[in-house]
Design an enzyme around this catalytic site. Structure first.
Site: not given
Lengths: 398, 363
Positions: A76, A186, A206, A246, A333
């Protein structure tokens, strides 16, 4: 997986971390917890070296150089950074390119990022896709012009699993002098990805969709010719100023290991997963013959099945009647949302059809026993839901 | 001998309670937004973590926004609340806050590092409603700003107050409601949790636009799948980080400060400070030289903030406190929660050896 645990067939929402990923991460929580930016001392330098080794694995998965990979908190953020970052940088440089083109079946965070830019003077264009879920290259060609800044089209759809023809789409964008971004969250680990073969300028990943940890993702940023972005937020200037904060060393190391495994075993996984998919679909069709597969029949990832059930049943009712199976009605989501999937509506399903549809996501750890149990359970649940629906009085006025 | 880690303000070692929570959450799997059993279990844990973190820091669960860390939490607050307001920024704020507000006015600090309240009052009175950004505790010196007085001034002038509590949380008593702040930023790995999660706490009724929109998670204030293991570690670490335990660290720090010898001084010594932090200034010796010498002796300290990675320049914090050229000569010692009892003696031995060698080289 223990017998008392539900069968997990929702590998689009998230994948279970691979035990080898967990093993790779643990020392970076327990033995060396140092901040990888504390390069003034030895512990910090070790953490930095581990993060850089992970970055190289992530880059290798997509045929990129390590220095082209910016680590983020997830896809995202990577999508937001790619789209808004490219737009804001170009605008600040005085570019008159204002059009940003995407497709109607993109993940919500991509569509949202594109639409948000309307408020900053950009022109969002959201293209329809065909009934098979694919974006027609001719349609893109018609929408891209000399004022187009960026085209963003996902590699693999998160609901219907179809694989877009990225090289063709990227060539159209680049021929017009526009940047090409693809959300590959995906796709990674499921199909081969190579930024050169695709012609991508920007590509989002991701970790938790490839059996890695949640809380980390990456954006590939082409170096030659160099793609420049404005950061979403600033601070300590990490990731060459593109992404401050960080770096979570254990998560980065886990992502690196997940990427290494995806590169080494992705093809093997795909063959096994396709076998489980065929086994599942055959078992389900034996019980529910009219179940219909959505999305292109061949251009799809092996782990995905997007299935519309017959009899005007509500998919939520099927899920409720099969609590021992974890599947979903659409993207995670929006899972809790009342609205039917906009992806399914975009490929032409009626609202009733969209409401009767389940997404099945088969993954690396799905066993033949899992798919047998899930198919039997979902078929029985469909029959129960159908009986309930026929018993229930028709809603007033309907 | 194992190295002595005195760089907790860069990152705290993982607390055992957080480790247990991280590993349990990793075993749980599931996306908290999924409606099936695995998703619901993940959601339950996420909401339980939210409630525990809210309870620990005097906020309401629905006003806790999980982020990727302190930098993002600060950026979310400053960008979101700063729209249409003047931004007044403490001169010693962390880069994460300074970078989020490019057109800010700087609020001076006194020589002891605390906010100049008279200057703040004058600035607040001199213009339209402002957003004031002042940190609870400074990352380099540990100096605590007088938050209660600052909040009262902000209230009187209709200003919003954002507090970067990344270094203060878990080390000194701190609560959103009690502080009077509108927003409070937290970081998991500075509390003894794992890196990769932070939070912004909002005053009830306050809302702000998302910095990273997406699938509508976190009530639309932050998109993206929540990193549940890191969040579980954050909640567990927040509960385990007990300010009362800080008395032990304060005693260790005092022993260090008492043994520094002539010529060295402690920045902000007269101000209220974090119990675990001391910023030691050795005039005429570049911080980098000190850090490298101590690192070779197995003592891990830093020159200022970790994020500026190696490029050791003058500390903007020490410059704001009026140290002049000595602003390049301060090293930060920050004791982790598990600092050993012999930490002061080990540090002071290495420190004395370093000073002996430096004076021989100068002679």
């Amino acid at each position: 997986m223990p017998a008392n645990r539900p069968v997990y067939l929702d590998n689009h929402a998230t994948t279970p971390p691979d035990p080898r990923v967990l093993a790779a991460m643990r020392p970076w929580w327990e033995e060396n917890f140092a901040n990888p930016h504390s390069v003034e001392h030895a512990l910090g330098r070790e953490a930095e070296a581990a993060v850089e080794a992970a970055r190289a694995e992530i880059a290798a998965l997509i045929g990129a150089e390590a220095r082209e990979v910016v680590l983020t908190s997830g896809a995202t953020e990577a999508n937001n950074l790619a789209i808004k970052g490219a737009a804001r940088f170009a605008a600040a440089r005085g570019s008159d390119r204002r059009r940003i083109v995407t497709a109607a079946t993109e993940h919500k965070c991509v569509i949202q990022s594109v639409l948000d830019l309307a408020g900053e003077g950009f022109e969002p264009v959201v293209l329809p896709v065909g009934p098979d879920g694919l974006l027609d290259p001719d349609r893109l060609r018609g929408a891209v012009d000399g004022r187009t800044l960026l085209v963003s089209v996902m590699a693999v759809n998160n609901e219907i699993g179809v694989i877009q023809d990225l090289p063709a789409l990227a060539a159209i964008a680049r021929a017009a002098g526009a940047l090409f971004h693809t959300d590959a969250a995906q796709a990674a680990g499921r199909i081969p990805l190579d930024v050169e073969a695709i012609g991508a300028d920007l590509l989002s990943l991701s970790a938790h969709k490839i059996y890695g940890p949640k809380g980390i993702g990456a954006l590939y940023l082409r170096r030659r010719p160099r793609v420049r972005l404005a950061p979403l937020f600033s601070g300590g200037g990490q990731e060459r100023g593109l992404r401050s904060g960080t770096l979570p060393a254990p998560l980065a190391v886990g992502f690196g290991e997940a990427a290494r495994l995806a590169a080494a075993e992705g093809a093997l996984d795909a063959g096994r997963i396709a076998g489980q998919r065929d086994r599942f679909l055959a078992a389900l069709r034996a019980e529910v013959p009219e179940v219909r597969l959505n999305g292109h029949a061949e251009r799809r990832v092996p782990g995905n099945l997007n299935l519309t059930f017959p009899g005007k049943v509500d998919a939520q009712a099927i899920m409720a009647a099969a609590p021992d199976v974890c599947v979903s009605t659409g993207s995670a989501c929006s899972s809790a949302a009342v609205e039917p999937s906009y992806v399914l509506r975009a490929i032409g399903l009626t609202e009733a059809e969209a409401r009767a549809t389940l997404r099945i996501g088969i993954g690396r750890f799905t066993s033949p026993a899992d798919v047998d149990r899930a198919a039997a359970s979902l078929a029985a649940a469909w029959r129960r839901a159908l009986a309930e629906a026929r018993k229930a009085p028709v809603a007033a006025g309907a | 001998m194992a190295p002595l880690y005195l760089d907790a303000n860069a990152t705290e070692p993982l607390r055992p309670e957080a480790r247990v929570a991280v590993l349990a959450a990793l075993d749980l799997g599931g996306n908290p937004s999924s409606v099936h059993a695995a998703g619901r279990a993940a959601r339950r844990l996420l909401e339980e973590c939210r409630e525990r973190l809210a309870a620990r820091f005097g906020a309401r669960p629905q006003e806790v926004v999980f982020t990727a860390g302190g930098t993002e939490a600060n950026a979310l607050a400053v960008r979101g609340l700063g729209r249409g307001r003047r931004v007044l920024l403490g001169a010693t704020e962390h880069a994460a806050v300074r970078a989020a507000a490019r057109e800010a006015e700087t609020l001076p600090v006194l020589a002891d590092g605390t906010a100049d309240l008279a200057a703040l009052a004058a600035r607040l009175a001199a213009g339209p409603p402002a957003l004031v950004c002042l940190m609870a505790a400074n990352n380099e010196t540990g100096v605590l700003h007088p938050l209660a007085e600052i909040a009262a001034l902000c209230r009187r002038h209709g200003a919003l107050l954002h507090v970067d509590a990344v270094q203060a949380a878990g080390r000194v008593p701190l609560g959103l409601a009690a502080s009077g702040a509108d927003t409070l930023a937290l970081s998991g790995h500075k509390l003894g949790g794992p890196p990769g999660a932070g939070a912004l706490l909002l005053r009830p009724g306050l809302d702000l636009p998302a910095l990273i929109p997406g699938g509508g998670q976190e009530r639309g204030r932050r998109g993206g799948t929540e990193p549940l293991p890191a969040i579980a570690g954050l909640a567990a670490a927040a509960e385990a980080a007990e300010p009362a335990a800080a008395g032990r660290l304060a005693r260790l720090r005092d022993r260090i400060e008492a043994g520094l010898g002539p010529g060295a001084r402690v920045a902000g010594a007269g101000a209220p400070r974090l119990p675990n932090t001391t910023c030691v200034v050795l005039p005429g010796v570049a911080a980098e030289t000190q850090v490298i010498a101590l690192d070779l002796a197995g003592i891990r300290v830093s020159a200022g903030a970790a994020c500026s990675s190696g490029k050791v320049a003058r500390s903007h914090v020490l410059e704001a406190m009026g140290l002049g050229p000595d602003a390049a000569c301060g090293i930060r010692l920050s004791l982790p929660w598990n600092a050993p009892e012999e930490a002061p003696e080990r540090f002071l031995a290495a420190w004395a050896e370093m000073r002996r060698r430096l004076s021989r080289a100068a002679a």
